[in-house]
Design a protein around this motif. Structure first.
Motif, PDB file in Angstrom:
ATOM      1  N   ASP A  23     -27.868 122.892 -92.263  1.00 41.63           N
ATOM      2  CA  ASP A  23     -27.775 124.136 -91.479  1.00 41.63           C
ATOM      3  C   ASP A  23     -29.159 124.764 -91.340  1.00 41.63           C
ATOM      4  OD1 ASP A  23     -24.895 124.166 -91.323  1.00 41.63           O
ATOM      5  OD2 ASP A  23     -24.823 124.931 -93.371  1.00 41.63           O
ATOM      6  N   GLU A  46     -26.157 132.412 -88.153  1.00 41.70           N
ATOM      7  CA  GLU A  46     -25.359 132.259 -89.363  1.00 41.70           C
ATOM      8  C   GLU A  46     -26.190 132.335 -90.648  1.00 41.70           C
ATOM      9  OE1 GLU A  46     -22.991 128.760 -89.270  1.00 41.70           O
ATOM     10  OE2 GLU A  46     -22.097 129.170 -91.215  1.00 41.70           O
ATOM     11  N   GLU A  47     -27.299 131.641 -90.676  1.00 46.13           N
ATOM     12  CA  GLU A  47     -28.045 131.558 -91.940  1.00 46.13           C
ATOM     13  C   GLU A  47     -29.105 132.653 -92.060  1.00 46.13           C
ATOM     14  OE1 GLU A  47     -26.350 129.538 -93.456  1.00 46.13           O
ATOM     15  OE2 GLU A  47     -25.629 128.202 -91.891  1.00 46.13           O
ATOM     16  N   ASP A  64     -24.826 129.723 -83.564  1.00 42.44           N
ATOM     17  CA  ASP A  64     -24.410 128.907 -84.712  1.00 42.44           C
ATOM     18  C   ASP A  64     -25.137 127.570 -84.592  1.00 42.44           C
ATOM     19  OD1 ASP A  64     -23.330 127.720 -86.859  1.00 42.44           O
ATOM     20  OD2 ASP A  64     -21.239 128.145 -86.381  1.00 42.44           O
TER      21      ASP A  64
END
Ligand code: IPD
Ligand code: CA
Length: 237
Positions: A23, A46-47, A64
């Motif tokens: 990710d 997201e991260e 994402d």
């Protein structure tokens, strides 16, 4: 990266779930490209959380970098990059959605005027009967509608599951677990509505959520014809 390496948890992501190496790498690559192009966007990812690419940004990008991380780590060929552009911090103002199916190499995009797969227009299915409906169904505590529909499928990548509804392969997608993040579904929601479908929250309300990292969302996305009966079935006492 090799599977064992990609799987390694490197830290907690801004969304409160673990960031795996795969990710992190995917997100870094995409952010680097956005910086290089100097796009006037603020990214909600997201991260990394909130990342303003330029100080005077005009658009918000719900990103994402890998939707369906588990599938990608297990070599299940169903995972994507998902991006949605909005003119504000609201889901209501999303005007462009882009989803790239990384293993099938299919490119989906949607504007408010239409949805496309590899350049061909997409259209939702024409099924009207709940008893014949094929539904991607992630129930909350309650899975009772499973008895009232024909088939269920759970494929583990919300953005591409919504593309299946947009292209008429599945009739609806329901997720009532209070766990979807806005960047999982932001692009897919526009894909379904621009392909002639309908998307609402679980009680039929408009999807007016903010685009923020902590937001959790339940959605019903359908070919429109099934929408009212699905929402009714979900909310029966
Ligand atoms: C997940 C996928 C999956 C959905 C989960 C999400 P991630 O996203 O979209 O389909 O059921 O709720 O968390 O973590 O792979 O980006
Ligand atoms: Ca992800």
């Amino acid at each position: 990266v090799e599977r064992n390496e990609g799987e390694a948890v490197v830290r907690m992501g801004a969304d409160g779930t673990p960031t795996r190496k795969i990710d992190m790498i995917a997100e870094e690559v995409i952010l680097d490209i956005l910086y290089e192009k100097d796009l006037p966007v603020k990214v909600i990812s997201e991260e990394a959380g909130e990342v303003p690419i330029s100080d005077d940004y005009e658009y918000v990008l719900a990103l994402d970098p890998i939707d369906g991380t588990f599938n990608s780590l297990r070599n299940i060929p169903f995972y994507s990059i998902s991006m949605a552009f909005s003119t504000s911090n609201s889901m209501k103002d999303i005007f462009f959605g882009y989803i790239f199916d990384l293993s099938g190499e299919n490119e989906y995009y949607a504007t408010r005027e239409g949805a496309f797969k590899n350049g061909r227009p997409l259209k939702v299915s024409r099924e009207r009967e709940l008893s014949r409906a094929n539904v991607i169904y992630y129930g909350g505590d309650d899975w009772k509608i499973v008895d009232r529909i024909k088939r269920t499928r759970l494929l583990g990548c919300a953005s591409l599951e919504l593309c299946l509804v947009a292209e008429g392969k599945m009739d609806a997608f329901v997720d009532c677990r209070n766990s979807l993040r806005v960047f999982d579904v932001a692009a897919g929601i526009l894909m379904v509505s621009s392909a002639g479908g309908k998307v609402s929250k679980e009680k039929g309300q408009e999807v007016d959520n903010g685009i923020s990292i902590g937001e959790r969302i339940n959605i019903v996305a359908s070919n429109e014809l099934l929408h009212d009966s699905l929402v009714e079935a979900l909310n029966e006492g």
